[in-house]
Design a protein around this motif. Structure first.
Motif, mmCIF file in Angstrom:
data_model
loop_
_atom_site.group_PDB
_atom_site.id
_atom_site.type_symbol
_atom_site.label_atom_id
_atom_site.label_comp_id
_atom_site.label_asym_id
_atom_site.label_seq_id
_atom_site.Cartn_x
_atom_site.Cartn_y
_atom_site.Cartn_z
ATOM 1 N N LEU A 22 0.837 -1.188 0.000
ATOM 2 C CA LEU A 22 0.000 0.000 0.000
ATOM 3 C C LEU A 22 0.880 1.249 0.000
ATOM 4 O O LEU A 22 1.874 1.315 0.738
ATOM 5 N N GLY A 23 0.516 2.223 -0.810
ATOM 6 C CA GLY A 23 1.246 3.482 -0.865
ATOM 7 C C GLY A 23 0.283 4.652 -0.865
ATOM 8 O O GLY A 23 -0.904 4.509 -1.199
ATOM 9 N N PHE A 24 0.797 5.832 -0.490
ATOM 10 C CA PHE A 24 -0.028 7.042 -0.415
ATOM 11 C C PHE A 24 0.709 8.156 -1.139
ATOM 12 O O PHE A 24 1.894 8.395 -0.889
ATOM 13 N N LEU A 120 1.810 -7.878 3.956
ATOM 14 C CA LEU A 120 1.422 -6.483 3.824
ATOM 15 C C LEU A 120 2.602 -5.585 4.168
ATOM 16 O O LEU A 120 3.363 -5.858 5.101
ATOM 17 N N THR A 121 2.755 -4.516 3.402
ATOM 18 C CA THR A 121 3.693 -3.459 3.756
ATOM 19 C C THR A 121 3.096 -2.137 3.321
ATOM 20 O O THR A 121 2.312 -2.072 2.359
ATOM 21 N N MET A 122 3.450 -1.065 4.041
ATOM 22 C CA MET A 122 2.958 0.275 3.728
ATOM 23 C C MET A 122 4.150 1.184 3.504
ATOM 24 O O MET A 122 5.067 1.230 4.329
ATOM 25 N N ALA A 160 -6.805 -6.872 3.547
ATOM 26 C CA ALA A 160 -5.621 -6.110 3.960
ATOM 27 C C ALA A 160 -6.026 -4.761 4.540
ATOM 28 O O ALA A 160 -5.466 -4.311 5.553
ATOM 29 N N LEU A 161 -6.997 -4.093 3.919
ATOM 30 C CA LEU A 161 -7.471 -2.813 4.432
ATOM 31 C C LEU A 161 -8.117 -2.977 5.802
ATOM 32 O O LEU A 161 -7.931 -2.141 6.695
ATOM 33 N N TRP A 162 -8.892 -4.048 5.967
ATOM 34 C CA TRP A 162 -9.489 -4.316 7.282
ATOM 35 C C TRP A 162 -8.383 -4.530 8.319
ATOM 36 O O TRP A 162 -8.468 -4.015 9.438
ATOM 37 N N PHE A 163 -7.355 -5.271 7.948
ATOM 38 C CA PHE A 163 -6.236 -5.525 8.855
ATOM 39 C C PHE A 163 -5.548 -4.215 9.229
ATOM 40 O O PHE A 163 -5.212 -3.994 10.404
#
Length: 259
Positions: A22-24, A120-122, A160-163
Motif C-alpha cells: 500500500l502506498g499514499f 502487507l507493507t505500507m 488487507a485494508l481491514w487488517f
C-alpha cells in the motif's frame, strides 16, 4: 535473489505468497499491481494481480515474499507483515488464471488447489518507488478504482485494508510510513479518511493533531500555492516510541470528537 523461472521440480504447486504493497501519494491510497505477462497475443493474459508467486521447496515463506517483491517490482528489503492465509477451494476456479500460472512457471503438472500466504507493507510513494521494474509492468493503482483482479486478489486487498484499520489502532506509527518526512495537516487527515473510509471534521482533527505529542509543527510552510500556505509537520519516531512504551496510542474511534 532467485531466478523466477527455475525448474518446476523445485516449485511447490500448492503454496504461494502474495504481497499487498500500500502506498499514499498525498491524495489517494494506492496498491501495487503487476500484469499477468506472457502470451499477450492470445488476449487471455492481461489481467492485473498482486505481486505473487508459487514458492520454491528450498525457501521459507518470508524469503519467498521478499523474492517476489524484488523480482516483480525491483523493491528490496521492505518490512513485511504476514497477515493471513487464503485457501478457498474456489481460488483456482478461473481456467484463465491457472493456464497463465502453469505457463508462467513452465509447469509440467496440473495446478489445482493453492493456499496463499499474504504479506502487507505500507510505504510512501517517493521517487525511488516510481521507478519500478517494467518487466511485469508494475504500477500503482487507486484502491477505489480497482478492476476485477486475478484469482481472489480483490478479496485479499479488502482483507488487507481491514487488517490495517485494526493494526493502526494500536500501532499508529505505521500510518506515518505512508507520509513524506514533511506533511501538512490536510495530508494527514486525507490519509486517515482514506484508511477509515469516512470524513473527519477539519477543526476537530487539528485539535487532535495538537494532542499527538509525536507530531511536531515545523516553522516551514507551503510555497507556490494558490490557497493559504499550510504549515508542515513531522513525525518524531523517538518520541513516539517513548510515549508508546508508556501505553499512549491514538485511533479515531477512540476519540469521537474527531468527527
Amino acid at each position: 535473489m532467485k531466478n523466477p523461472l527455475r525448474v518446476d521440480e523445485m516449485l511447490n504447486p500448492h503454496v504461494s505468497v502474495d504481497c499487498v504493497v500500500l502506498g499514499f501519494d498525498g491524495e489517494h491510497l494506492k496498491v501495487l499491481l503487476v500484469k499477468q505477462t506472457g502470451h499477450e497475443e492470445s488476449g487471455y493474459y492481461n489481467n492485473m494481480k498482486l505481486p505473487g508467486s508459487l514458492i520454491y521447496n528450498d525457501e521459507d515463506l518470508d524469503e519467498a515474499a521478499q523474492r517476489v517483491l524484488y523480482e516483480l517490482t525491483g523493491l528490496n528489503e521492505l518490512h513485511l507483515i504476514q497477515f493471513r492465509a487464503f485457501g478457498s477451494k474456489n481460488r483456482t476456479n478461473n481456467p484463465k488464471d491457472i493456464k497463465w500460472l502453469e505457463r508462467f512457471h513452465q509447469l509440467n503438472q496440473k495446478v489445482e488447489r493453492i493456499v496463499t500466504i499474504t504479506y502487507l507493507t505500507m510505504v510512501k510513494i517517493d521517487k525511488k518507488l516510481t521507478h519500478l521494474s517494467d518487466r511485469y509492468e508494475a504500477c500503482w493503482t487507486d484502491i477505489d478504482a480497482l478492476c476485477p483482479l486475478a484469482f481472489d486478489h480483490n478479496q485479499i486487498i479488502g482483507e488487507a485494508l481491514w487488517f490495517v484499520r485494526q493494526y493502526v489502532q494500536t500501532q499508529p506509527a505505521a500510518l506515518f510510513d505512508l507520509l513524506p518526512k514533511r506533511f501538512t495537516a490536510a495530508e494527514l487527515r486525507t490519509l486517515y479518511e482514506t484508511i477509515y473510509d469516512r470524513k473527519f471534521d477539519v477543526r476537530n482533527f487539528h485539535k487532535r493533531i495538537a494532542q499527538m505529542k509525536y507530531v511536531l509543527p515545523l516553522e516551514e510552510f507551503q510555497t507556490g500555492v494558490a490557497h493559504r500556505a499550510a504549515r508542515y509537520y513531522k513525525f518524531d519516531r523517538k518520541l513516539y516510541n517513548k510515549l508508546h512504551g508508556m501505553g499512549k496510542s491514538f485511533s479515531p474511534d477512540e476519540h469521537n470528537e474527531i468527527y
